[in-house]
Each structure stands twice: as C-alpha cells, then as structure tokens.
Enzyme design. Structure first.
Site, PDB file in Angstrom:
ATOM      1  N   LYS A  29       0.866  -1.152  -0.037  1.00  0.00           N
ATOM      2  CA  LYS A  29      -0.139  -0.020  -0.093  1.00  0.00           C
ATOM      3  C   LYS A  29       1.050   1.237  -0.147  1.00  0.00           C
ATOM      4  CE  LYS A  29      -4.412   0.826   2.342  1.00  0.00           C
ATOM      5  NZ  LYS A  29      -4.969   0.709   3.663  1.00  0.00           N
TER       6      LYS A  29
HETATM    7  O1  G3P Z   1      -8.063   1.405   5.550  1.00  0.00           O
HETATM    8  C1  G3P Z   1      -8.314   2.701   5.041  1.00  0.00           C
HETATM    9  C2  G3P Z   1      -9.573   2.909   5.152  1.00  0.00           C
HETATM   10  O2  G3P Z   1     -10.670   2.077   5.169  1.00  0.00           O
HETATM   11  C3  G3P Z   1      -9.875   4.030   6.571  1.00  0.00           C
HETATM   12  O3  G3P Z   1     -11.099   4.217   7.036  1.00  0.00           O
HETATM   13  O4  G3P Z   1     -12.608   4.769   8.779  1.00  0.00           O
HETATM   14  O5  G3P Z   1     -10.295   5.354   9.168  1.00  0.00           O
HETATM   15  O6  G3P Z   1     -11.791   6.573   7.359  1.00  0.00           O
HETATM   16  P1  G3P Z   1     -11.374   5.264   8.055  1.00  0.00           P
END
Ligand code: G3P
Length: 216
Positions: free
Chosen positions: A83
């Site tokens: 990533k």
């Molecule tokens: O892993 C990346 C993403 O899914 C993070 O989500 O909820 O931290 O905005 P969030």
C-alpha cells in the site's frame, strides 16, 4: 463485489474467513497502532490466515525508502499487496513495483484525477476513502461513480477498492456504483446480515416447528 476486511485483528479475520465471507484484508498504520503489535509479525500472521490479498502500507514518504520498505513487506508472503500513499513519490514507487510484478494498493484517494494518475501508474487497486469525504460534507459515492466511468472509458484494469466504509449503506451503494472491492470494518460486515423481519420470521418458524413435536 469482493469483500476485504479493514482490520489488523487476527481474531476478527479468522472468524470472518471461516464464514467464507472474505476475499482479502487491508491494514493501515492506524490499524496496526491500534493492534499494539509488531507490524511485520501481524502481516505474516494475517497472510497465513487468508489466501487472498493482504494490504500492508509503507511508512516512508520518499521514493527510495518506499521501495526498500515495499520489498521488505512483499517478502513476507506471496499475497502481500504493498500500500502506497497517493503522492508523486508514491506513484513513482507504484510504477516501479508494478513493473516488478508486485501488487500495489494506492491509498488516500480523494479525487477522480488522483484515481486517474494511480491507474496510469499501474496500480492493482486504488482506495477512494468514502467515509472521510462524507465527513467533510462531500459525496464519497460520487467519487466511486466517477472512477468507474473513467476506468471503463479507458479499459484500466486497476480495481476500485472502496475504503473508509462506515455503514451498510456504503456497502450497498459501492456495489451499485460498480466498485470492484469494498474494504469493510468487521462490525459492518457482521451487521449486513441483520434484518428485523429475518429475526421475526425465524422466531415464528422455530415456535411453529417446536409445536409439531417433530425432529429432523
Ligand atoms: O484502511 C483505509 C480506510 O478504510 C480507513 O477508514 O474509517 O479510518 O476513514 P477510516
């Protein structure tokens, strides 16, 4: 639409994998920090649980260090996906890694132009962050729709990995918009099965069945 789980918690991954619901896993530095465990150990453990792709994110910001970290992560297991952040150095690293046959997930995508750049860099996956756009009163799902149209216009094979999914409607709308993958927190995946009429109907069936006095 493929389902990835967005977590670094091995217990959740094991449980959801056992249900047969998982196509892969995504992690990020915040999820690793939350686990309180050693990054490379956790990634190795997750890769042993699931056969599908497991995203592990570099921490470096410059091209050379990103490449070094990417090769370290890719050496952990065959199903590691590296990533990379959506920056110029991240895109350069993406191009280099794609050329070397290493799968990539370009993350922190918030615009259609960023998504176009990542596809041109040969990304395997691009992660648009739906919830974080919604958080600032922008339209996360509109970005998925734009990406689908652009990738289809030019036959990009880069997969749209809807990320920052916060609720069941995000999952449904990402599927309707044609996202290739959604990475979803464990609780949201479990919640998708719930419907009050399912519970009510099952309760009635069980009571009626018990009244027959039969067994199977
Ligand atoms: O892993 C990346 C993403 O899914 C993070 O989500 O909820 O931290 O905005 P969030």
């Amino acid at each position: 639409m493929k389902f990835f789980v967005d977590t670094a918690q091995a217990d959740d991954i094991r449980e959801l994998n056992d249900y047969g619901l998982l196509d892969g896993v995504t992690t990020n530095p915040s999820l690793i920090a939350k686990s309180g465990r050693d990054f490379k150990t956790v990634v190795g453990e997750i890769c042993a649980i699931v056969d599908g792709p497991v995203s592990a994110e570099v921490a470096a910001l410059d091209f050379d260090s990103m490449l070094r970290e990417a090769h370290t992560l890719a050496a952990i297991a065959d199903n590691v996906v590296v990533k990379l952040p959506l920056t110029l150095d991240g895109l350069k690293a993406c191009r280099r890694l794609s050329g070397a046959g290493i799968n990539t997930n370009v993350t922190l995508c918030f615009s259609a132009n960023q998504a176009l750049l990542a596809a041109k860099a040969g990304a395997t996956y691009v992660s648009p962050f739906i919830g974080r756009l919604d958080d600032i009163n922008l339209d996360g799902m509109a970005l998925i729709n734009e990406m689908r149209a652009i990738y289809d216009n030019y036959d990009f094979s880069t997969q749209i990995l809807a990320a920052s999914i916060r609720n069941a409607n995000h999952v449904k709308d990402a599927a309707l918009a044609g996202a290739d993958v959604a990475t979803i927190p464990p609780a949201v995946i479990r919640g998708l099965v719930s419907h009050i009429l399912t519970d009510k109907g099952l309760d009635q069936f069980i009571r009626d069945w018990q009244a027959t006095g039969q067994s199977i």
